[in-house]
Design a protein around this motif. Structure first.
Motif, PDB file in Angstrom:
ATOM      1  N   ASP A  90      30.753  49.248  11.223  1.00  0.00           N
ATOM      2  CA  ASP A  90      31.477  47.723  11.038  1.00  0.00           C
ATOM      3  C   ASP A  90      32.823  47.834  11.815  1.00  0.00           C
ATOM      4  OD1 ASP A  90      32.514  45.416  10.129  1.00  0.00           O
ATOM      5  OD2 ASP A  90      32.468  46.116   7.856  1.00  0.00           O
ATOM      6  N   PHE A  91      32.597  47.320  12.909  1.00  0.00           N
ATOM      7  CA  PHE A  91      33.855  47.253  14.005  1.00  0.00           C
ATOM      8  C   PHE A  91      35.240  46.670  13.194  1.00  0.00           C
ATOM      9  CE2 PHE A  91      36.166  45.695  17.486  1.00  0.00           C
ATOM     10  CZ  PHE A  91      36.288  46.820  18.444  1.00  0.00           C
ATOM     11  N   ARG A  92      35.085  45.562  12.248  1.00  0.00           N
ATOM     12  CA  ARG A  92      36.119  45.172  11.549  1.00  0.00           C
ATOM     13  C   ARG A  92      36.913  46.221  10.817  1.00  0.00           C
ATOM     14  NH1 ARG A  92      32.328  40.784   9.538  1.00  0.00           N
ATOM     15  NH2 ARG A  92      31.550  42.711   8.696  1.00  0.00           N
ATOM     16  N   ARG A  93      36.288  47.318  10.646  1.00  0.00           N
ATOM     17  CA  ARG A  93      37.186  48.310   9.707  1.00  0.00           C
ATOM     18  C   ARG A  93      37.732  49.067  10.414  1.00  0.00           C
ATOM     19  NH1 ARG A  93      32.676  50.606   5.688  1.00  0.00           N
ATOM     20  NH2 ARG A  93      34.527  51.145   4.365  1.00  0.00           N
ATOM     21  N   GLU A  94      38.804  49.833   9.843  1.00  0.00           N
ATOM     22  CA  GLU A  94      39.534  50.953  10.465  1.00  0.00           C
ATOM     23  C   GLU A  94      38.677  52.254  10.703  1.00  0.00           C
ATOM     24  OE1 GLU A  94      43.136  52.083   8.867  1.00  0.00           O
ATOM     25  OE2 GLU A  94      43.801  50.055   8.324  1.00  0.00           O
ATOM     26  N   CYS A  95      38.996  52.985  11.851  1.00  0.00           N
ATOM     27  CA  CYS A  95      38.183  54.180  12.072  1.00  0.00           C
ATOM     28  C   CYS A  95      38.087  55.087  10.803  1.00  0.00           C
ATOM     29  CB  CYS A  95      38.803  54.688  13.133  1.00  0.00           C
ATOM     30  SG  CYS A  95      37.767  56.344  13.863  1.00  0.00           S
ATOM     31  N   LYS A  96      39.148  55.283  10.236  1.00  0.00           N
ATOM     32  CA  LYS A  96      39.007  56.166   9.230  1.00  0.00           C
ATOM     33  C   LYS A  96      37.875  55.680   7.984  1.00  0.00           C
ATOM     34  CE  LYS A  96      43.607  57.662   9.260  1.00  0.00           C
ATOM     35  NZ  LYS A  96      45.134  57.630   8.276  1.00  0.00           N
ATOM     36  N   ALA A  97      37.777  54.356   7.744  1.00  0.00           N
ATOM     37  CA  ALA A  97      36.973  53.837   6.872  1.00  0.00           C
ATOM     38  C   ALA A  97      35.524  53.916   7.465  1.00  0.00           C
ATOM     39  CB  ALA A  97      37.388  52.304   6.686  1.00  0.00           C
ATOM     40  N   ILE A  98      35.435  53.604   8.806  1.00  0.00           N
ATOM     41  CA  ILE A  98      34.061  53.955   9.327  1.00  0.00           C
ATOM     42  C   ILE A  98      33.273  55.286   9.162  1.00  0.00           C
ATOM     43  CG2 ILE A  98      32.730  54.068  11.505  1.00  0.00           C
ATOM     44  CD1 ILE A  98      34.531  51.513  12.330  1.00  0.00           C
ATOM     45  N   LEU A  99      34.367  56.206   9.373  1.00  0.00           N
ATOM     46  CA  LEU A  99      34.084  57.424   9.322  1.00  0.00           C
ATOM     47  C   LEU A  99      33.890  58.218   7.872  1.00  0.00           C
ATOM     48  CD1 LEU A  99      36.658  58.999  12.021  1.00  0.00           C
ATOM     49  CD2 LEU A  99      34.129  58.603  12.457  1.00  0.00           C
ATOM     50  N   ALA A 100      34.363  57.414   7.097  1.00  0.00           N
ATOM     51  CA  ALA A 100      34.405  57.789   5.604  1.00  0.00           C
ATOM     52  C   ALA A 100      32.832  57.211   5.066  1.00  0.00           C
ATOM     53  CB  ALA A 100      35.482  57.276   4.640  1.00  0.00           C
ATOM     54  N   ALA A 101      32.602  56.157   5.751  1.00  0.00           N
ATOM     55  CA  ALA A 101      31.053  55.562   5.387  1.00  0.00           C
ATOM     56  C   ALA A 101      29.856  56.517   5.771  1.00  0.00           C
ATOM     57  CB  ALA A 101      31.314  54.187   6.102  1.00  0.00           C
ATOM     58  N   ILE A 102      30.108  57.351   6.686  1.00  0.00           N
ATOM     59  CA  ILE A 102      28.868  58.196   7.069  1.00  0.00           C
ATOM     60  C   ILE A 102      28.462  58.948   5.657  1.00  0.00           C
ATOM     61  CG2 ILE A 102      28.236  60.265   8.333  1.00  0.00           C
ATOM     62  CD1 ILE A 102      30.563  59.751  10.465  1.00  0.00           C
ATOM     63  N   GLN A 103      27.038  58.869   5.582  1.00  0.00           N
ATOM     64  CA  GLN A 103      26.368  59.426   4.562  1.00  0.00           C
ATOM     65  C   GLN A 103      25.129  60.040   4.969  1.00  0.00           C
ATOM     66  OE1 GLN A 103      24.318  55.182   3.462  1.00  0.00           O
ATOM     67  NE2 GLN A 103      26.250  55.373   2.605  1.00  0.00           N
ATOM     68  N   PRO A 104      24.712  60.946   3.687  1.00  0.00           N
ATOM     69  CA  PRO A 104      23.596  61.752   4.367  1.00  0.00           C
ATOM     70  C   PRO A 104      22.276  60.594   4.373  1.00  0.00           C
ATOM     71  CG  PRO A 104      24.265  62.370   2.229  1.00  0.00           C
ATOM     72  CD  PRO A 104      25.141  61.389   2.556  1.00  0.00           C
ATOM     73  N   SER A 105      21.428  60.838   5.233  1.00  0.00           N
ATOM     74  CA  SER A 105      20.277  59.762   5.746  1.00  0.00           C
ATOM     75  C   SER A 105      19.133  59.894   4.805  1.00  0.00           C
ATOM     76  CB  SER A 105      19.762  60.145   7.165  1.00  0.00           C
ATOM     77  OG  SER A 105      19.011  61.195   7.116  1.00  0.00           O
ATOM     78  N   THR A 106      18.347  59.134   4.560  1.00  0.00           N
ATOM     79  CA  THR A 106      17.368  58.803   3.765  1.00  0.00           C
ATOM     80  C   THR A 106      16.111  59.013   4.466  1.00  0.00           C
ATOM     81  OG1 THR A 106      17.385  56.560   3.742  1.00  0.00           O
ATOM     82  CG2 THR A 106      18.633  57.712   1.859  1.00  0.00           C
ATOM     83  N   VAL A 107      16.010  59.773   5.701  1.00  0.00           N
ATOM     84  CA  VAL A 107      14.794  59.983   6.459  1.00  0.00           C
ATOM     85  C   VAL A 107      13.881  60.951   5.564  1.00  0.00           C
ATOM     86  CG1 VAL A 107      14.038  60.603   8.755  1.00  0.00           C
ATOM     87  CG2 VAL A 107      15.926  59.543   8.575  1.00  0.00           C
ATOM     88  N   ALA A 108      12.653  60.389   5.790  1.00  0.00           N
ATOM     89  CA  ALA A 108      11.645  61.227   5.298  1.00  0.00           C
ATOM     90  C   ALA A 108      11.893  62.652   5.533  1.00  0.00           C
ATOM     91  CB  ALA A 108      10.342  60.920   5.112  1.00  0.00           C
ATOM     92  N   ARG A 109      11.663  63.967   4.678  1.00  0.00           N
ATOM     93  CA  ARG A 109      11.564  65.152   5.184  1.00  0.00           C
ATOM     94  C   ARG A 109      10.018  65.612   4.929  1.00  0.00           C
ATOM     95  NH1 ARG A 109      16.990  67.757   2.494  1.00  0.00           N
ATOM     96  NH2 ARG A 109      18.525  66.448   3.832  1.00  0.00           N
ATOM     97  N   GLY A 110       9.322  65.662   5.637  1.00  0.00           N
ATOM     98  CA  GLY A 110       7.765  66.177   5.653  1.00  0.00           C
ATOM     99  C   GLY A 110       7.127  64.756   5.229  1.00  0.00           C
TER     100      GLY A 110
END
Length: 115
Positions: A90-110
């Motif tokens: 979300d380019f409209r947000r500050e860099c700190k907010a974008i980095l804080a929005a990084i989360q664990p992915s929900t990609v299937a394991r197995g």
């Protein structure tokens, strides 16, 4: 009846023109590094990330267990995703907010199991 058909045709014509003038989504960043499997979902498409790929506003980037990537935004913000991480750009947000929005992915394991 002819007047109705004419007005209907005219309406369709102006509708088509308004859709044709919709601006293309603007690139807000670029993928500068990809290792392993990384997917990018943007503009109703899903595909594997590749170096020098343009990133659009609201793109969703997801790394798998063996994937990592770096994205550089036009405002200078650098997003480093490690394995099993995801972010929506979300380019409209500050860099700190974008980095804080990084989360664990929900990609299937197995097979058949999701996180």
């Amino acid at each position: 009846m002819r007047k109705f058909i004419f007005l209907l045709s005219l309406s369709a014509f102006f509708t088509a023109i308004s859709f044709a003038q919709t601006p293309a989504p603007e690139a807000v960043g670029v993928v500068t590094r990809v290792e392993g499997l990384v997917t990018v979902s943007q503009n109703n498409t899903l595909g594997n990330a590749f170096k020098d790929e343009m990133i659009l506003q609201n793109a969703r980037v997801v790394t798998t267990a063996n994937g990592s990537t770096t994205i550089r935004l036009k405002n200078g913000c650098v997003i480093d995703l490690k394995p099993n991480q995801a972010v929506t750009v979300d380019f409209r947000r500050e860099c700190k907010a974008i980095l804080a929005a990084i989360q664990p992915s929900t990609v299937a394991r197995g097979f058949g199991s999701a996180v």
